[in-house]
Scaffold this motif. Structure first.
Motif, mmCIF file in Angstrom:
data_model
loop_
_atom_site.group_PDB
_atom_site.id
_atom_site.type_symbol
_atom_site.label_atom_id
_atom_site.label_comp_id
_atom_site.label_asym_id
_atom_site.label_seq_id
_atom_site.Cartn_x
_atom_site.Cartn_y
_atom_site.Cartn_z
ATOM 1 N N ALA C 24 0.834 -1.206 0.000
ATOM 2 C CA ALA C 24 0.000 0.000 0.000
ATOM 3 C C ALA C 24 0.870 1.257 0.000
ATOM 4 C CB ALA C 24 -0.925 -0.010 1.215
ATOM 5 N N ALA C 25 0.314 2.355 -0.527
ATOM 6 C CA ALA C 25 1.064 3.612 -0.620
ATOM 7 C C ALA C 25 1.427 4.145 0.760
ATOM 8 C CB ALA C 25 0.243 4.644 -1.398
ATOM 9 N N GLY C 26 0.518 3.973 1.714
ATOM 10 C CA GLY C 26 0.820 4.306 3.104
ATOM 11 C C GLY C 26 0.491 3.106 3.963
ATOM 12 N N SER C 27 1.317 2.776 4.922
ATOM 13 C CA SER C 27 1.040 1.608 5.761
ATOM 14 C C SER C 27 1.604 1.854 7.142
ATOM 15 C CB SER C 27 1.676 0.347 5.144
ATOM 16 O OG SER C 27 1.533 -0.754 6.027
ATOM 17 N N VAL C 28 0.724 2.017 8.113
ATOM 18 C CA VAL C 28 1.132 2.397 9.460
ATOM 19 C C VAL C 28 0.505 1.447 10.471
ATOM 20 C CG1 VAL C 28 0.936 4.203 11.207
ATOM 21 C CG2 VAL C 28 1.354 4.818 8.812
ATOM 22 N N LEU C 29 1.315 0.895 11.357
ATOM 23 C CA LEU C 29 0.769 0.152 12.486
ATOM 24 C C LEU C 29 0.776 1.082 13.684
ATOM 25 C CD1 LEU C 29 -0.186 -2.718 13.511
ATOM 26 C CD2 LEU C 29 2.088 -2.883 14.530
ATOM 27 N N ILE C 30 -0.416 1.362 14.194
ATOM 28 C CA ILE C 30 -0.481 2.192 15.393
ATOM 29 C C ILE C 30 -0.800 1.307 16.590
ATOM 30 C CG2 ILE C 30 -2.900 2.835 14.937
ATOM 31 C CD1 ILE C 30 -2.285 5.474 16.461
ATOM 32 N N ALA E 69 -3.271 -5.818 1.494
ATOM 33 C CA ALA E 69 -2.199 -6.811 1.514
ATOM 34 C C ALA E 69 -1.618 -7.092 0.142
ATOM 35 C CB ALA E 69 -2.704 -8.122 2.129
ATOM 36 N N THR E 70 -2.340 -6.719 -0.897
ATOM 37 C CA THR E 70 -1.930 -7.088 -2.250
ATOM 38 C C THR E 70 -1.426 -5.873 -3.037
ATOM 39 O OG1 THR E 70 -4.274 -6.913 -2.736
ATOM 40 C CG2 THR E 70 -3.371 -9.121 -2.513
ATOM 41 N N HIS E 71 -0.832 -6.141 -4.195
ATOM 42 C CA HIS E 71 -0.250 -5.066 -5.003
ATOM 43 C C HIS E 71 -1.262 -3.972 -5.287
ATOM 44 C CE1 HIS E 71 3.064 -7.871 -5.566
ATOM 45 N NE2 HIS E 71 3.773 -6.812 -5.910
ATOM 46 N N SER E 72 -2.423 -4.352 -5.802
ATOM 47 C CA SER E 72 -3.479 -3.347 -5.926
ATOM 48 C C SER E 72 -4.572 -3.759 -4.945
ATOM 49 C CB SER E 72 -4.002 -3.279 -7.352
ATOM 50 O OG SER E 72 -4.450 -4.547 -7.744
ATOM 51 N N ARG E 73 -5.144 -2.766 -4.277
ATOM 52 C CA ARG E 73 -6.096 -3.031 -3.193
ATOM 53 C C ARG E 73 -7.232 -3.965 -3.639
ATOM 54 N NH1 ARG E 73 -10.966 -1.162 -1.172
ATOM 55 N NH2 ARG E 73 -11.098 -1.377 1.073
ATOM 56 N N LEU E 119 -1.677 -10.530 6.072
ATOM 57 C CA LEU E 119 -1.325 -9.120 6.251
ATOM 58 C C LEU E 119 -0.579 -8.592 5.034
ATOM 59 C CD1 LEU E 119 -0.111 -8.978 9.984
ATOM 60 C CD2 LEU E 119 -2.436 -8.975 9.067
ATOM 61 N N GLN E 120 0.182 -9.472 4.394
ATOM 62 C CA GLN E 120 0.948 -9.081 3.210
ATOM 63 C C GLN E 120 1.081 -10.313 2.320
ATOM 64 O OE1 GLN E 120 4.406 -6.223 3.555
ATOM 65 N NE2 GLN E 120 5.480 -8.059 2.915
ATOM 66 N N ALA E 121 0.800 -10.151 1.042
ATOM 67 C CA ALA E 121 0.746 -11.299 0.144
ATOM 68 C C ALA E 121 1.861 -11.234 -0.884
ATOM 69 C CB ALA E 121 -0.600 -11.323 -0.581
#
Lengths: 238, 238, 238, 238, 238, 238
Positions: C24-30, E69-73, E119-121
């Motif tokens: 994702a363009a922005g990815s933040v774990l708060i 999680a993927t390249h495009s949402r 969470l990430q693919a």
């Protein structure tokens, strides 16, 4: 003797209140005794996809019952997530009946949706809805004419509807809830102002009904609808 | 100058019509100017599953908008197949507000569902719904008391609600649709008869609002709700 | 004494981890104490239909809770087939809050969707989501600027959010789950960096709250949000 | 002259094939010309909730159309996620018609579901379904009797159904698809073996139909149904 | 040469992090290179209806992919309102695989739900999910044993899974997304610790694969799974 | 000894009936013993959105089971409102298998939907569906060629499918329902006419299966599919 004390061929008190609400192009509250249905006709300047480019328009109806309208609260269909078979059957009937009264080519590429929402139910909601919806539709057409969006009135007929049935062995007109729930036969009749049939739907709830019973019920329906047609006309001339 | 010509702290005309329909235990039509909401309170002698055997009851609300109630026809949620986020947010708010007024233990193992259906919308439908629903709830409790199903009235408070907002830089009370659609801040306030807060929901539509604006809006809300509480009481004493 | 031993005006430990995931363009774990929310901002080069041709873009949010994130497993909403009212209410709140921070015209015809997924819940998930989502949104705007798709940064404000409430008669800041489930009043406050209100949502769970309690809670919120704003800035300057 | 060359009062070729499949208690393939409907009657030893403890049973019907059954492929309703209004209307009609032929008390606390699935459609699928479903229902009752689960046959009547209509100004019996799609009036009639009416559903597609047209159509229906009743009996005596 | 520079029989870096979150009985974050799946095992002291009274329990799995999680949402399935066929296929596979490792009678009447959320693919999410889910399941069994709810550990086998395939004419182990999207054959293999097959699912994406290719892929899978089994054991012994 | 008395490598009686119904471009009833599946291939002159403008077409499949097709009636998926995971898994498998046999570029921008509806189920419905669907697909291609809509036949391969498994410790070919419900391993194999694998899906229902068992099952599948390929060819040459 009917529960309401009415004669077998006697309609309930009918009231048609135009402009009951202010936003929709047509808005009519119809009361048939304790059955009260709010009919609003809305104009959308688009047609369904299958009519695009044909020059022709569409009239459709939707039907709903407020949860508190019935003796015991009915579940809200939007919360359930779908319309019941009964609801769909009724709104298809109302839509077909209204389309029998209008020239869809003369309407032009727009959609009229007539919403019939039952505020209080005491039997005969679908036929009351048709009778009231016709008036709301006429009002919506007058709005279009005033706005000069259509040249001539596309309404070419008049429709009204009533229920008839056999209760305790007797043919009766305009059943209320008490009669409806004990009827042996239940029939809804939609007619035009000339007594032509738009729709007949008759169901034997108990024993099958005979041809002579059918004829009796049709005569009662004809009698009742002629009065409804007058009531519509009187209301529209106000 | 407000579009309606009202003073900034002036409510619209309020009318509460009890027994508007006949089947539900409580049935109130509330009109705040052109906003008209039918509130019916129905009694079900069962509780939700999570309360079974606790001796305690439940009060919940459902909210709907007739398709023809708005300027341009809104789609029917039962036809779409689900309630919008807005609808769910509103009915959750109404339910919470009503539960603040009632002792659920004293209600006993039953569920009161208050249906709030908007017949005509002109801004402030959710707050009108709360104010009307309270009266319908009180009426339903009187039915239970008359039926000797409950010993004492479970209502222990009174709730009413109003919208306030900032329109054209000015704090105003009881926004109608014209104001609502151009408001910089929109706030709904639910209070009890003693001026305690049940719920505050304020949203900056344009710029963020400052603390002094908040205080002004809360004062307006307090002023309006005190009049609504009086109107509820007057209506219930008829 | 609070269950966590914190002072009434003390925030939980806050951690903001940028680039937690890579697509994702922005990815933040708060993380706000044990509450952990993953916020990802994705860019779609299309707008919703109602904005086509306006030159303006849109920012929206979606909220979810992993089934295993809570004390007892929550049902998966995709398996149920719809999002709960609570979920919809929260994601509408996050979306409105973020839109208060951005110039949608400067964004241009594209949609930013910020997904806020709760990995672990311990109270205050919606306010943590807003605070984290802001940082993810800023990061997504930097991606657009690096790609030279926008000329200037459309972010014109900063938003952060916190919960306050009344627990055991005392106003407290940043409620954890233990406090939240016994709170008498629960309030979520969204503010900008200048202390202006973006959104206030306060609910009396038990008795109604008084004006002085409201003022106390708002002061606590202001105090907490100023620290969150600093934490966001510190994180963004890394 | 009808497209098929039939006389106005002439049925299409009717074939009833019992035991078309082997698992269901009753399984009948009915062909009315090119319309082919598979009717299977299944026994479930439970009743719907509202009949529990009453000693009474239930008969219900479900209707489906294989996607490849029509001229152009119809979408699969399970993929769409709901049954159309038309489907629900038809299955309600079939269920009501079958219940008119059976003593639900004598059936005992069990549910018979008759599935009517159209393998090939050429008009008149709903009436063919009713005529075939009756035979499947009789077969299912024989299974229950052989298993000594019921003492006497609960079937107390016989039902069959046919469509009639007005095509090119002429009343005709048993419309095929070519006629159906150009009919001015379309009417479905369900009768018992004694010529009593179970259900009448007539719809004006073009102009309203007159009383004499109604009588003509009813006479045709009566004529056709008497032959269907014979065909059912012949098949059941094999 | 593989895009990642790995040898054809080389796994990606594997990391198993236990207790990644704190509420679920088992919580494992598995990373296979850039593929990251959070697996949480939750205990419910009820069984599905069909197991009530049998003394036997159930293990089931649910699978989800965070939108970011993927390249495009990817669209959120809860917003769409249903789980895709792919999602259902995967979660059925995970559930079957886990049930091959456990004695459901020894589990007793309870349900273990293992949620696998990506969470990430980066390819191979379903096989990573199985490998991680096994560890979470073991941890949940240890919780039950510590709580003395079960007498002996119901785990009687070990399961792990890996993908193999043919990419650019060559059989390779553990495909990442770049390889997966260009693979001619894609195969997922689930095995127990003794090299027995739990599940094989192989699909020719381009040309059909020959028997020798199948044997090559199975040998690679066996090689990879033996390393995964070791990694699971190492992690569980910490 | 198998329940049916068949040898371990013996197929059930196979019958392929072309033109079973008349509207769809291809319509084949396949019977494998008592398993009967109606496969209809319909042509739609549009592609799915993602293929528009590519010149390429699409082949997809849908699978259904008539409620009365199984030993005890299965619920109708259209009434439930969604397709089960099993249904979706099967129709995805059929679609993939068919696409392995056809050149989608040569098909051109149109969609072929092959509906596989089980009229009677006795094990192996998905593999029977694939074998029958191939013939229906070929017939649909011949229609397109006769209509001169395509220049050359886009079919470039042949696909057929069979189930194999381990029942009572023995590898067997073409399991019927009695075997399927007690199988220790169940495997579906899809091959082309040259014995190349299109798809393998093997599941250990009880203990894990060993490599030698896998090889035995694959040999049986190869043996069975070669006969199915011949049956397809014989049928297509009629």
């Amino acid at each position: 003797m009917r529960p309401s004390g009415r004669a077998t061929d006697e309609l309930r008190q009918i009231t048609l209140t135009r402009k009951f609400t202010k936003h929709a192009a047509g808005s009519v509250l119809i009361a048939m005794g304790d059955t009260k249905v709010l009919c609003t006709a809305s104009i959308d300047n688009r047609t369904p996809p299958w009519l695009k480019g044909t020059g022709s328009g569409w009239v459709t109806a939707e039907y709903g019952m407020l949860p508190g309208a019935t003796h015991s609260r009915a579940k809200r269909e939007s919360a359930i997530g779908k319309q019941s078979g009964r609801t769909q059957e009724i709104q298809r009937l109302i839509g077909r009946s209204l389309r029998a009264a209008i020239d869809l080519d003369a309407l032009g590429e727009r959609t009229i949706t007539v919403d019939c929402d039952v505020l209080q139910a005491d039997g005969g909601t679908r036929t009351a809805a048709i009778t009231g919806a016709y008036v709301a539709l006429v009002d919506a057409m007058q709005v279009l004419q005033k706005q000069r969006k259509i040249k001539r009135n596309p309404i070419h007929g008049q429709v009204a509807a009533i229920s008839v049935g056999i209760v305790a062995g007797q043919s009766v007109l305009d059943l209320d809830y008490a009669e409806d729930s004990s009827a042996e036969t239940d029939m809804n009749v939609v007619m035009n102002e000339a007594g032509g049939f738009i729709e007949i739907q008759g169901t034997a709830e108990g024993h099958a009904f005979r041809d002579n019973e059918l004829q009796e019920m049709l005569a009662l329906a004809r009698h009742g609808i002629s009065q409804l047609v007058e009531a519509q006309n009187a209301c529209l001339q106000d």
